[in-house]
Scaffold this motif. Structure first.
Motif, PDB file in Angstrom:
ATOM      1  N   THR A 194       0.836  -1.200   0.000  1.00  9.57           N
ATOM      2  CA  THR A 194       0.000   0.000   0.000  1.00  9.57           C
ATOM      3  C   THR A 194       0.872   1.251   0.000  1.00  9.57           C
ATOM      4  OG1 THR A 194      -1.778  -1.127   1.176  1.00  9.57           O
ATOM      5  CG2 THR A 194      -1.782   1.269   1.253  1.00  9.57           C
ATOM      6  N   VAL A 195       0.522   2.190  -0.867  1.00  3.16           N
ATOM      7  CA  VAL A 195       1.232   3.474  -0.951  1.00  3.16           C
ATOM      8  C   VAL A 195       0.212   4.587  -0.820  1.00  3.16           C
ATOM      9  CG1 VAL A 195       2.705   4.964  -2.351  1.00  3.16           C
ATOM     10  CG2 VAL A 195       3.026   2.482  -2.423  1.00  3.16           C
ATOM     11  N   LEU A 196       0.531   5.566   0.004  1.00  2.27           N
ATOM     12  CA  LEU A 196      -0.338   6.706   0.248  1.00  2.27           C
ATOM     13  C   LEU A 196       0.095   7.884  -0.618  1.00  2.27           C
ATOM     14  CD1 LEU A 196      -2.569   8.103   1.962  1.00  2.27           C
ATOM     15  CD2 LEU A 196      -0.800   8.611   3.661  1.00  2.27           C
ATOM     16  N   VAL A 197      -0.872   8.515  -1.266  1.00  3.23           N
ATOM     17  CA  VAL A 197      -0.619   9.740  -2.040  1.00  3.23           C
ATOM     18  C   VAL A 197      -1.671  10.771  -1.656  1.00  3.23           C
ATOM     19  CG1 VAL A 197       0.428   8.537  -4.005  1.00  3.23           C
ATOM     20  CG2 VAL A 197      -2.040   8.962  -3.994  1.00  3.23           C
ATOM     21  N   ASP A 198      -1.416  12.008  -2.021  1.00  2.00           N
ATOM     22  CA  ASP A 198      -2.383  13.074  -1.776  1.00  2.00           C
ATOM     23  C   ASP A 198      -3.522  12.974  -2.781  1.00  2.00           C
ATOM     24  OD1 ASP A 198      -0.691  14.215   0.217  1.00  2.00           O
ATOM     25  OD2 ASP A 198       0.499  15.159  -1.372  1.00  2.00           O
ATOM     26  N   ASP A 199      -4.642  13.560  -2.419  1.00  2.00           N
ATOM     27  CA  ASP A 199      -5.770  13.651  -3.348  1.00  2.00           C
ATOM     28  C   ASP A 199      -6.259  15.096  -3.367  1.00  2.00           C
ATOM     29  OD1 ASP A 199      -7.997  13.193  -4.957  1.00  2.00           O
ATOM     30  OD2 ASP A 199      -8.381  11.247  -4.031  1.00  2.00           O
ATOM     31  N   PRO A 200      -5.900  15.821  -4.443  1.00  2.00           N
ATOM     32  CA  PRO A 200      -5.249  15.391  -5.683  1.00  2.00           C
ATOM     33  C   PRO A 200      -3.728  15.295  -5.531  1.00  2.00           C
ATOM     34  CG  PRO A 200      -5.700  17.734  -5.780  1.00  2.00           C
ATOM     35  CD  PRO A 200      -6.292  17.248  -4.480  1.00  2.00           C
ATOM     36  N   CYS A 201      -3.105  14.614  -6.511  1.00  2.00           N
ATOM     37  CA  CYS A 201      -1.647  14.488  -6.540  1.00  2.00           C
ATOM     38  C   CYS A 201      -1.178  14.523  -7.986  1.00  2.00           C
ATOM     39  CB  CYS A 201      -1.188  13.186  -5.874  1.00  2.00           C
ATOM     40  SG  CYS A 201      -1.585  11.685  -6.812  1.00  2.00           S
ATOM     41  N   TYR A 202       0.129  14.637  -8.169  1.00  2.00           N
ATOM     42  CA  TYR A 202       0.721  14.584  -9.504  1.00  2.00           C
ATOM     43  C   TYR A 202       0.320  13.272 -10.167  1.00  2.00           C
ATOM     44  CZ  TYR A 202       4.520  14.153 -12.982  1.00  2.00           C
ATOM     45  OH  TYR A 202       5.252  13.969 -14.133  1.00  2.00           O
ATOM     46  N   PHE A 203      -0.274  13.359 -11.363  1.00  2.00           N
ATOM     47  CA  PHE A 203      -0.866  12.165 -11.970  1.00  2.00           C
ATOM     48  C   PHE A 203       0.140  11.067 -12.268  1.00  2.00           C
ATOM     49  CE2 PHE A 203      -0.828  15.653 -15.212  1.00  2.00           C
ATOM     50  CZ  PHE A 203       0.272  15.247 -15.948  1.00  2.00           C
ATOM     51  N   ASN A 204       1.411  11.419 -12.519  1.00  2.00           N
ATOM     52  CA  ASN A 204       2.377  10.373 -12.856  1.00  2.00           C
ATOM     53  C   ASN A 204       2.750   9.525 -11.640  1.00  2.00           C
ATOM     54  OD1 ASN A 204       3.511   9.434 -15.313  1.00  2.00           O
ATOM     55  ND2 ASN A 204       5.546   9.887 -14.526  1.00  2.00           N
ATOM     56  N   PHE A 205       2.529  10.049 -10.413  1.00  2.00           N
ATOM     57  CA  PHE A 205       2.705   9.202  -9.235  1.00  2.00           C
ATOM     58  C   PHE A 205       1.798   7.982  -9.351  1.00  2.00           C
ATOM     59  CE2 PHE A 205       3.873  12.952  -6.178  1.00  2.00           C
ATOM     60  CZ  PHE A 205       5.130  13.018  -6.754  1.00  2.00           C
ATOM     61  N   GLN A 206       0.544   8.218  -9.729  1.00  2.00           N
ATOM     62  CA  GLN A 206      -0.412   7.116  -9.864  1.00  2.00           C
ATOM     63  C   GLN A 206       0.008   6.132 -10.944  1.00  2.00           C
ATOM     64  OE1 GLN A 206      -4.682   8.339  -9.805  1.00  2.00           O
ATOM     65  NE2 GLN A 206      -3.813  10.405  -9.904  1.00  2.00           N
ATOM     66  N   ALA A 207       0.396   6.665 -12.109  1.00  3.92           N
ATOM     67  CA  ALA A 207       0.771   5.794 -13.221  1.00  3.92           C
ATOM     68  C   ALA A 207       1.969   4.923 -12.864  1.00  3.92           C
ATOM     69  CB  ALA A 207       1.076   6.645 -14.458  1.00  3.92           C
ATOM     70  N   LEU A 208       2.964   5.514 -12.201  1.00  7.63           N
ATOM     71  CA  LEU A 208       4.160   4.767 -11.844  1.00  7.63           C
ATOM     72  C   LEU A 208       3.855   3.710 -10.786  1.00  7.63           C
ATOM     73  CD1 LEU A 208       7.202   4.470 -12.283  1.00  7.63           C
ATOM     74  CD2 LEU A 208       7.562   6.234 -10.558  1.00  7.63           C
ATOM     75  N   LEU A 209       3.046   4.051  -9.804  1.00  8.21           N
ATOM     76  CA  LEU A 209       2.702   3.085  -8.754  1.00  8.21           C
ATOM     77  C   LEU A 209       1.900   1.916  -9.316  1.00  8.21           C
ATOM     78  CD1 LEU A 209       1.840   5.571  -5.870  1.00  8.21           C
ATOM     79  CD2 LEU A 209       3.784   3.995  -5.960  1.00  8.21           C
ATOM     80  N   ARG A 210       1.042   2.183 -10.282  1.00 11.75           N
ATOM     81  CA  ARG A 210       0.309   1.089 -10.910  1.00 11.75           C
ATOM     82  C   ARG A 210       1.247   0.169 -11.671  1.00 11.75           C
ATOM     83  NH1 ARG A 210      -4.770   4.863 -12.915  1.00 11.75           N
ATOM     84  NH2 ARG A 210      -5.764   5.016 -10.858  1.00 11.75           N
TER      85      ARG A 210
END
Length: 467
Positions: A194-210
C-alpha cells in the motif's frame, strides 16, 4: 484530399489499436473491406488505401485472393506515429500523452513545463560550448555509479543551506526525477504493498505506482497539507509502506505544507514506520523556502528526490535521490542493474555548469517575478469566466481552479482538444475521482487569447454541463 487522408488515417488507427490491444493477433484476418467500410462509415476505397499503407509499413500482409492478415511480429506496430488519439480515455496518462505528442501549433495550458522562451537558453548554450571542449573521456565513457561528484557536492551544500546536513555520498544522481521514484519503488515495494498519495496528486505518481502493482490509497489535501485526521486513520487502518508527496508548491494545487502539518506528518510517520518520499522539484520557484519534511526529519524516515527539468531543461534528463547512507548502496546497485551506470555524465556536467553560471541566479529571480505577474493576470482573466482559484500559490506556475456551476472538467478538456487546446482536468490528479469540476492551469502557457475563447465556448456548451 485532406479529409480523405484523415479518414484513411482513422481506419489505420482503428486497426493498429486492435493489434496493440491484441484484439487482432499475428496471423488473424482483417475485417473485409466492405464490412469495415460500413463500420467506419467511409468508402471502400478509403479502407483499401488504409490496408495498403499498413502493408507498406509491415503491420499487415496481403494474400491475393484471400484478404489481409496481421503480420507476424506486429504486436505493437507504428501506433505511436498515430498518436495522440483524441478518443483516449482521460486517465492519469492522458495529459502527458496529449501534451508530449501535440503538434507545434497546439496550445498547452494543461502541460507541466515552461515555454522554451521562459527557460535559460543562453546559459545552456554557454554550457554546451564548454562541453564541446571537454576531453574524450567525458564524451565517450559511462559515468560513475553515483554520478558527477561536483554536482552531488553542490546538492549537499544546497541542502545544508536549509538545515539538512548530509554528505555528497548520500546523494545519488539519476536519469530523471521519475527514475528516482522508480528506483525507490523497486527498492522498498513489493506487488500489493500500500502506498499513500495526496488527493489530488501529480498524476504520474499514480501511473508509476500502478506499474509497480502497488495498492494506492489517498488522503484529501488541504491548503495546509494533508487532512491530518484522515492521515492518521489511514496509517492505522491501511498501514501504507510509502507516502509520496510534494511539500512545497504542491502539484497540482500550488499549496504549501505548514510547519505544524510537517511536524504532525513526521510524528505519525515515525510511529507507524512510514517512509516518506518528498519531491522537491519546485523548490527554486518559492520566494523564500517553506518548511520541508526532509529538513525537519534529517533523512531518517524521509527520502528527498528532485530534478532540473522545470528550471533548466526538460530535454537534459538528470535527477537525484538524497537519503540515509545505508540505503544508498542498494539504490546504486539497482540503478546499475537497470541501466548500467549512473546518470548521464554529459547531462550531469551540463546541469552543473549551468547552475554554476553567473547568470543562473539572476535568471531564476527574474523568472519568479515573471511568474508572479502571470499568476495575477491569469487569475483575473479566469475570474471573468467564473473560474475560481482554490488557493493563491506562493510561487510556481500552477493554479488549481474550480469551474462554475459544477461544470465537468473532463468534458471541457475533450471539447478543448478538438479546438487545439490541451487542458488538465481535475480527476486525472485524483485517485478517488473527487474533483470532476476542477482543472489545473499552467500560467506560463496562458497568454494566448484563444485559450480563454475556447474556455468561454466550452463552459457555455451543454456538453460540459455537470453530469
Amino acid at each position: 484530399m485532406a479529409r480523405h487522408s484523415t479518414r484513411t488515417h482513422d481506419v489505420m488507427a482503428a486497426i493498429l489499436d486492435q493489434i496493440a490491444r491484441r484484439t487482432l493477433l499475428p496471423g488473424d484476418k482483417l475485417p473485409s473491406i466492405r464490412r469495415f467500410a460500413a463500420r467506419m462509415k467511409v468508402s471502400p476505397s478509403t479502407v483499401v488505401e488504409a490496408y495498403d499503407r499498413l502493408v507498406a509499413e509491415g503491420a499487415v500482409r496481403s494474400r491475393p485472393g484471400s484478404g489481409f492478415y496481421v503480420s507476424a511480429g506486429a504486436a505493437s506496430p507504428a501506433v505511436n506515429e498515430l498518436q495522440p488519439r483524441a478518443d483516449r480515455a482521460i486517465d492519469p496518462l492522458w495529459v502527458s500523452r496529449q501534451s508530449l505528442d501535440a503538434a507545434a501549433q497546439t496550445l498547452k495550458p494543461g502541460c507541466g513545463w515552461l515555454p522554451p522562451d521562459w527557460m535559460p537558453g543562453a546559459i545552456l548554450r554557454r554550457a554546451l560550448r564548454g562541453l564541446a571542449r571537454a576531453d574524450d573521456a567525458l564524451l565517450a565513457n559511462y559515468g560513475g555509479t553515483q554520478g558527477l561528484l561536483p554536482l552531488r557536492q553542490f546538492l549537499a551544500r544546497r541542502c545544508a543551506g536549509e538545515g539538512l546536513d548530509l554528505s555528497p555520498e548520500q546523494v545519488l544522481l539519476t536519469s530523471s526525477g521519475t527514475q528516482a521514484i522508480d528506483l525507490i519503488c523497486r527498492f522498498l515495494l513489493r506487488p500489493g504493498d500500500t502506498v499513500l498519495v495526496d488527493d489530488p496528486c501529480y498524476f504520474n505518481f499514480q501511473a508509476l505506482l500502478r506499474a509497480h502493482q502497488a495498492r494506492i490509497v489517498s488522503v484529501p489535501y488541504t491548503p495546509a497539507g494533508p487532512d491530518m485526521a484522515r492521515f492518521a486513520e489511514i496509517l492505522t487502518e491501511q498501514r501504507p509502506r510509502l507516502y509520496i508527496t510534494t511539500c512545497g508548491l504542491h502539484n497540482p494545487t500550488g499549496a504549501t505544507m505548514s510547519a505544524q502539518t510537517v511536524h504532525k506528518v513526521l510524528t505519525l510517520a515515525a510511529a507507524h514506520g512510514l517512509v516518506i518520499v518528498e519531491d522537491d522539484i519546485f523548490a527554486e520557484f518559492e520566494p523564500e523556502p517553506s518548511p520541508r519534511l526532509a529538513a525537519f526529519d534529517g533523512l531518517v524516515n524521509v527520502i528527498r528526490i528532485g530534478s532540473f527539468s522545470k528550471t533548466l531543461s526538460a530535454s537534459v534528463r538528470c535527477g537525484y535521490i538524497a537519503t540515509r547512507p545505508d540505503w544508498i548502496e542498494a539504490l546504486v546497485d539497482l540503478q546499475v542493474a537497470t541501466q548500467f551506470g549512473g546518470a548521464s555524465p554529459l547531462a550531469s556536467q551540463l546541469v552543473f555548469d549551468s547552475l554554476m553560471d553567473s547568470g543562473y541566479r539572476r535568471h531564476m529571480a527574474a523568472l519568479r517575478g515573471r511568474l508572479s505577474r502571470a499568476r495575477r493576470d491569469t487569475q483575473a482573466r479566469l475570474a471573468e469566466l467564473g473560474i475560481r482559484t482554490w488557493v493563491t500559490p506562493r510561487g510556481g506556475f500552477y493554479l488549481w481552479c474550480q469551474l462554475p456551476d459544477g461544470r465537468d472538467a473532463a468534458r471541457l478538456a475533450q471539447f478543448a482538444l478538438g479546438e487545439g487546446v490541451i487542458l488538465a482536468p481535475g480527476n486525472v490528479f485524483s485517485p478517488a475521482q473527487q474533483v470532476p469540476d476542477f482543472i489545473r492551469f499552467n500560467v506560463a502557457q496562458m497568454d494566448d487569447a484563444r485559450i480563454y475563447a475556447v474556455l468561454r465556448a466550452g463552459l457555455s456548451a451543454r456538453l460540459v454541463a455537470a453530469s
